[in-house]
Motif scaffolding. Structure first.
Motif, PDB file in Angstrom:
ATOM      1  N   LYS A   1       0.832  -1.206   0.000  1.00  0.00           N
ATOM      2  CA  LYS A   1       0.000   0.000   0.000  1.00  0.00           C
ATOM      3  C   LYS A   1       0.865   1.253   0.000  1.00  0.00           C
ATOM      4  O   LYS A   1       0.540   2.257  -0.647  1.00  0.00           O
ATOM      5  N   ASP A   2       1.976   1.199   0.711  1.00  0.00           N
ATOM      6  CA  ASP A   2       2.896   2.340   0.735  1.00  0.00           C
ATOM      7  C   ASP A   2       3.494   2.556  -0.652  1.00  0.00           C
ATOM      8  O   ASP A   2       3.597   3.690  -1.123  1.00  0.00           O
ATOM      9  N   ALA A   3       3.863   1.465  -1.323  1.00  0.00           N
ATOM     10  CA  ALA A   3       4.439   1.565  -2.665  1.00  0.00           C
ATOM     11  C   ALA A   3       3.432   2.124  -3.664  1.00  0.00           C
ATOM     12  O   ALA A   3       3.799   2.819  -4.617  1.00  0.00           O
ATOM     13  N   GLU A   4       2.172   1.841  -3.448  1.00  0.00           N
ATOM     14  CA  GLU A   4       1.125   2.312  -4.368  1.00  0.00           C
ATOM     15  C   GLU A   4       0.937   3.819  -4.323  1.00  0.00           C
ATOM     16  O   GLU A   4       0.265   4.385  -5.192  1.00  0.00           O
ATOM     17  N   LYS A   5       1.548   4.490  -3.366  1.00  0.00           N
ATOM     18  CA  LYS A   5       1.426   5.948  -3.271  1.00  0.00           C
ATOM     19  C   LYS A   5       2.207   6.671  -4.363  1.00  0.00           C
ATOM     20  O   LYS A   5       1.999   7.848  -4.602  1.00  0.00           O
ATOM     21  N   GLY A   6       3.166   5.964  -4.991  1.00  0.00           N
ATOM     22  CA  GLY A   6       3.907   6.582  -6.096  1.00  0.00           C
ATOM     23  C   GLY A   6       5.245   7.161  -5.687  1.00  0.00           C
ATOM     24  O   GLY A   6       5.792   6.845  -4.635  1.00  0.00           O
ATOM     25  N   GLU A   7       5.768   8.047  -6.535  1.00  0.00           N
ATOM     26  CA  GLU A   7       7.141   8.513  -6.378  1.00  0.00           C
ATOM     27  C   GLU A   7       7.367   9.396  -5.159  1.00  0.00           C
ATOM     28  O   GLU A   7       8.505   9.603  -4.739  1.00  0.00           O
ATOM     29  N   ASN A   8       6.309   9.930  -4.559  1.00  0.00           N
ATOM     30  CA  ASN A   8       6.486  10.755  -3.362  1.00  0.00           C
ATOM     31  C   ASN A   8       6.649   9.916  -2.103  1.00  0.00           C
ATOM     32  O   ASN A   8       7.028  10.435  -1.054  1.00  0.00           O
ATOM     33  N   ALA A   9       6.356   8.620  -2.205  1.00  0.00           N
ATOM     34  CA  ALA A   9       6.500   7.718  -1.062  1.00  0.00           C
ATOM     35  C   ALA A   9       7.796   6.947  -1.212  1.00  0.00           C
ATOM     36  O   ALA A   9       7.882   6.004  -1.980  1.00  0.00           O
ATOM     37  N   ARG A  10       8.804   7.351  -0.479  1.00  0.00           N
ATOM     38  CA  ARG A  10      10.122   6.732  -0.612  1.00  0.00           C
ATOM     39  C   ARG A  10      10.373   5.799   0.578  1.00  0.00           C
ATOM     40  O   ARG A  10      10.250   6.193   1.730  1.00  0.00           O
ATOM     41  N   MET A  11      10.738   4.576   0.248  1.00  0.00           N
ATOM     42  CA  MET A  11      10.960   3.537   1.245  1.00  0.00           C
ATOM     43  C   MET A  11      12.455   3.428   1.530  1.00  0.00           C
ATOM     44  O   MET A  11      13.271   3.593   0.626  1.00  0.00           O
ATOM     45  N   THR A  12      12.809   3.135   2.763  1.00  0.00           N
ATOM     46  CA  THR A  12      14.218   2.983   3.139  1.00  0.00           C
ATOM     47  C   THR A  12      14.490   1.546   3.567  1.00  0.00           C
ATOM     48  O   THR A  12      13.782   0.998   4.420  1.00  0.00           O
ATOM     49  N   VAL A  13      15.519   0.972   2.965  1.00  0.00           N
ATOM     50  CA  VAL A  13      15.956  -0.384   3.335  1.00  0.00           C
ATOM     51  C   VAL A  13      17.374  -0.268   3.878  1.00  0.00           C
ATOM     52  O   VAL A  13      18.290   0.159   3.171  1.00  0.00           O
ATOM     53  N   ASP A  14      17.544  -0.628   5.124  1.00  0.00           N
ATOM     54  CA  ASP A  14      18.832  -0.518   5.815  1.00  0.00           C
ATOM     55  C   ASP A  14      19.319  -1.932   6.138  1.00  0.00           C
ATOM     56  O   ASP A  14      18.780  -2.594   7.032  1.00  0.00           O
ATOM     57  N   LEU A  15      20.316  -2.388   5.400  1.00  0.00           N
ATOM     58  CA  LEU A  15      20.809  -3.752   5.611  1.00  0.00           C
ATOM     59  C   LEU A  15      21.540  -3.886   6.937  1.00  0.00           C
ATOM     60  O   LEU A  15      21.401  -4.897   7.629  1.00  0.00           O
ATOM     61  N   GLU A  16      22.323  -2.899   7.308  1.00  0.00           N
ATOM     62  CA  GLU A  16      23.071  -2.967   8.565  1.00  0.00           C
ATOM     63  C   GLU A  16      22.119  -3.120   9.746  1.00  0.00           C
ATOM     64  O   GLU A  16      22.320  -3.957  10.631  1.00  0.00           O
ATOM     65  N   ALA A  17      21.050  -2.313   9.756  1.00  0.00           N
ATOM     66  CA  ALA A  17      20.077  -2.371  10.846  1.00  0.00           C
ATOM     67  C   ALA A  17      19.026  -3.458  10.637  1.00  0.00           C
ATOM     68  O   ALA A  17      18.273  -3.780  11.563  1.00  0.00           O
ATOM     69  N   GLN A  18      18.965  -4.000   9.420  1.00  0.00           N
ATOM     70  CA  GLN A  18      17.983  -5.007   9.031  1.00  0.00           C
ATOM     71  C   GLN A  18      16.556  -4.500   9.215  1.00  0.00           C
ATOM     72  O   GLN A  18      15.704  -5.140   9.825  1.00  0.00           O
ATOM     73  N   THR A  19      16.303  -3.323   8.637  1.00  0.00           N
ATOM     74  CA  THR A  19      14.983  -2.718   8.749  1.00  0.00           C
ATOM     75  C   THR A  19      14.499  -2.197   7.396  1.00  0.00           C
ATOM     76  O   THR A  19      15.300  -1.807   6.535  1.00  0.00           O
ATOM     77  N   VAL A  20      13.179  -2.198   7.252  1.00  0.00           N
ATOM     78  CA  VAL A  20      12.506  -1.539   6.133  1.00  0.00           C
ATOM     79  C   VAL A  20      11.595  -0.479   6.738  1.00  0.00           C
ATOM     80  O   VAL A  20      10.786  -0.795   7.625  1.00  0.00           O
ATOM     81  N   THR A  21      11.712   0.756   6.260  1.00  0.00           N
ATOM     82  CA  THR A  21      10.924   1.860   6.805  1.00  0.00           C
ATOM     83  C   THR A  21      10.030   2.441   5.718  1.00  0.00           C
ATOM     84  O   THR A  21      10.505   2.795   4.635  1.00  0.00           O
ATOM     85  N   THR A  22       8.745   2.533   5.993  1.00  0.00           N
ATOM     86  CA  THR A  22       7.804   3.077   5.026  1.00  0.00           C
ATOM     87  C   THR A  22       7.949   4.597   4.948  1.00  0.00           C
ATOM     88  O   THR A  22       8.634   5.222   5.765  1.00  0.00           O
ATOM     89  N   SER A  23       7.260   5.184   3.984  1.00  0.00           N
ATOM     90  CA  SER A  23       7.303   6.647   3.834  1.00  0.00           C
ATOM     91  C   SER A  23       6.674   7.348   5.030  1.00  0.00           C
ATOM     92  O   SER A  23       6.947   8.521   5.293  1.00  0.00           O
ATOM     93  N   ASP A  24       5.828   6.619   5.787  1.00  0.00           N
ATOM     94  CA  ASP A  24       5.189   7.186   6.973  1.00  0.00           C
ATOM     95  C   ASP A  24       5.975   6.924   8.252  1.00  0.00           C
ATOM     96  O   ASP A  24       5.538   7.289   9.342  1.00  0.00           O
TER      97      ASP A  24
END
Length: 201
Positions: free
Chosen positions: A131-154
């Motif tokens: 659902k976060d990805a469906e928001k389009g280019e203004n919704a940027r997701m962060t993937v941090d391998l060191e911390a092993q986390t995925v953070t949504t645009s919210d």
């Protein structure tokens, strides 16, 4: 191989289950042994129409997702044949991370060997990311391998598990060849000793 540490970018939603490697890169593009140049044919049969023009309804053809770095997909992603061209095409397009509830084993391992981070998360968490990805280019997701986390645009954070050795290889940009070259001094020492002890070999 490029190092993978942390990326923040657009995530493309692909809510399809059982996306196999022939869908990712059709068989007619398997003639090459080069890892570059396959991105243009990623998801070729869904991405292009019969006359060769782009299918405007396919997610990666939409302006918001043309430079996606993350792909959020359905269950059993990468099933089918073991072709390594599949992760080559994904990486060449510019996608560095694929998130899904589950992956086919061979595809999963091939991703790590080619600088792509595959992340398996529970379906309910993938649904949130979709659902976060469906928001389009203004919704940027962060993937941090060191911390092993995925953070949504919210700002919602999900933790993922990853094999420690595979994590090390991605962080350091080590493929199978690079891992072997790390042992070059030991290999050369062994060969020199063997040449003395067994000159007939």
């Amino acid at each position: 191989m490029d190092k993978f540490t942390k990326i923040t970018g657009v995530a493309a939603p692909l809510p399809l289950i059982n996306v196999d490697t022939d869908m990712i890169i059709p068989k007619q593009f398997l003639k090459t042994i080069k890892r570059s140049g396959l991105g243009v044919n990623l998801f070729d049969e869904m991405r292009y129409q019969d006359d060769g023009s782009e299918n405007p309804d396919f997610v990666l053809n939409k302006p918001a997702y043309r430079k996606a770095e993350v792909l959020v997909a359905g269950d059993n992603f990468g099933c089918g044949s073991s072709r390594e061209h599949a992760p080559w095409a994904i990486k060449d397009f510019g996608i560095r991370c694929v998130i899904a509830p589950s992956f086919a084993d061979i595809f999963f391992n091939n991703c790590f060997k080619n600088g792509i981070l595959p992340i398996a998360l529970p379906q309910e968490q993938v649904d949130v990311l979709m659902k976060d990805a469906e928001k389009g280019e203004n919704a940027r997701m962060t993937v941090d391998l060191e911390a092993q986390t995925v953070t949504t645009s919210d700002g919602e954070v999900f933790h993922f598990e990853v094999d420690a050795f595979k994590k090390h290889c991605l962080l350091e940009g080590l493929d199978d060849i690079a891992l072997t070259l790390e042992k070059a001094p030991a290999i050369e020492s062994f060969e020199a000793k063997a040449a003395v002890e067994r000159p007939w070999v």
